[in-house]
Design a protein around this motif. Structure first.
Motif: not given
Length: 259
Positions: A54-58, A69-78, A88-92, A94-101
């Motif tokens: 998910a690196g730099d995922s649009p 209402g969903g809970r979203f996460a991205g994983l990448d080794y880079s 990108r996630a920070a730019a959202l 509001g209530a939307s959020s993305i976990e980055v791993h």
């Protein structure tokens, strides 16, 4: 795990990448509209969704913004890829959020294993010699009864032949699956394919990774082909989709579940 790429390739690519694009899914982005529809038809609202690679995922910002209402996460080794996704996630807001791993798909032990209703990837598993091994690694992140959606470029068709001609080193980073070998990899990974096949009539934009410099006959041929794709998309957006095919379709997609 027989990776066909090196971590340095992705790290350097993210560092050098220009400002990321956002998907708007008008006729100029019709191929990605088809991918989005395929995934949204699975159902995302209220689900825990993980994108692998998910690196730099649009994709994650788009889905997180549309399905609060969903809970979203991205994983990448880079590390660089994760930093770009976090931006990108920070730019959202509001209530939307993305976990980055920042983590390897093949980690032997992970707190993410067994947590997700849907695990998606766009162009990841074809970078490994053993498709079943990569799919089995993805499978570990699913909850019981969860679904996987796996998208790869159709390198067995015209796109693969052009990639080999334009940039052999990029071609060699891919395992050029067709639908039959893709199905076989899912079976060997213990996955039952519920739906899938070739997707889209064309998208020569997939060839962009072949070019480091915007000059030369090959580059201008690529530009002409991308314009041809957009002309086709304009017509499809108004009159209906052209058939998908092994020869010209840009993507192969499979929605699967553990047996």
């Amino acid at each position: 795990m027989n990776a066909l790429t090196r971590p340095e390739y992705w790290e350097q690519g993210y560092v050098a990448r220009e400002e990321g694009t956002e998907y708007r899914f008008g006729w100029r982005d019709y191929a990605n509209h088809l991918l989005a529809k395929k995934i949204e038809d699975i159902g995302l609202d209220g689900k825990r969704v993980l994108e692998i690679g998910a690196g730099d995922s649009p994709w994650l910002p788009y889905f997180a913004g549309k399905y609060p209402g969903g809970r979203f996460a991205g994983l990448d080794y880079s590390q660089a890829g994760c930093e770009r996704l976090a931006k990108r996630a920070a730019a959202l807001g509001g209530a939307s959020s993305i976990e980055v791993h920042h983590q390897d798909l093949f980690a032997a032990h992970s707190e993410l294993h067994g947590r997700f209703d849907l695990v998606v990837s766009f162009g990841v598993v074809e970078h490994f010699a053993d498709l079943a091994h990569a799919l089995a690694a993805k499978r570990r992140y699913l909850k019981d009864g969860g679904l996987m959606c796996t998208v790869i470029p159709n390198m067995a068709g015209v796109l693969g032949r052009l990639t080999r001609r334009f940039n052999r080193s990029v071609y060699d980073m891919h395992n050029p699956h067709d639908w039959e070998s893709f199905l076989d990899g899912h079976r060997r990974a213990g996955l039952a394919v519920l739906s899938g096949g070739y997707l889209g009539s064309s998208n020569f934009g997939v060839l962009s990774s072949c070019f480091r410099e915007r000059r030369g006959l090959a580059w201008h041929t690529y530009v002409l082909l991308t314009r041809l794709s957009k002309a086709v998309w304009f017509l499809e957006s108004r009159f209906g989709d052209l058939p998908a095919s092994k020869t010209l379709s840009p993507y192969i997609v499979a929605v699967s579940r553990a047996k």
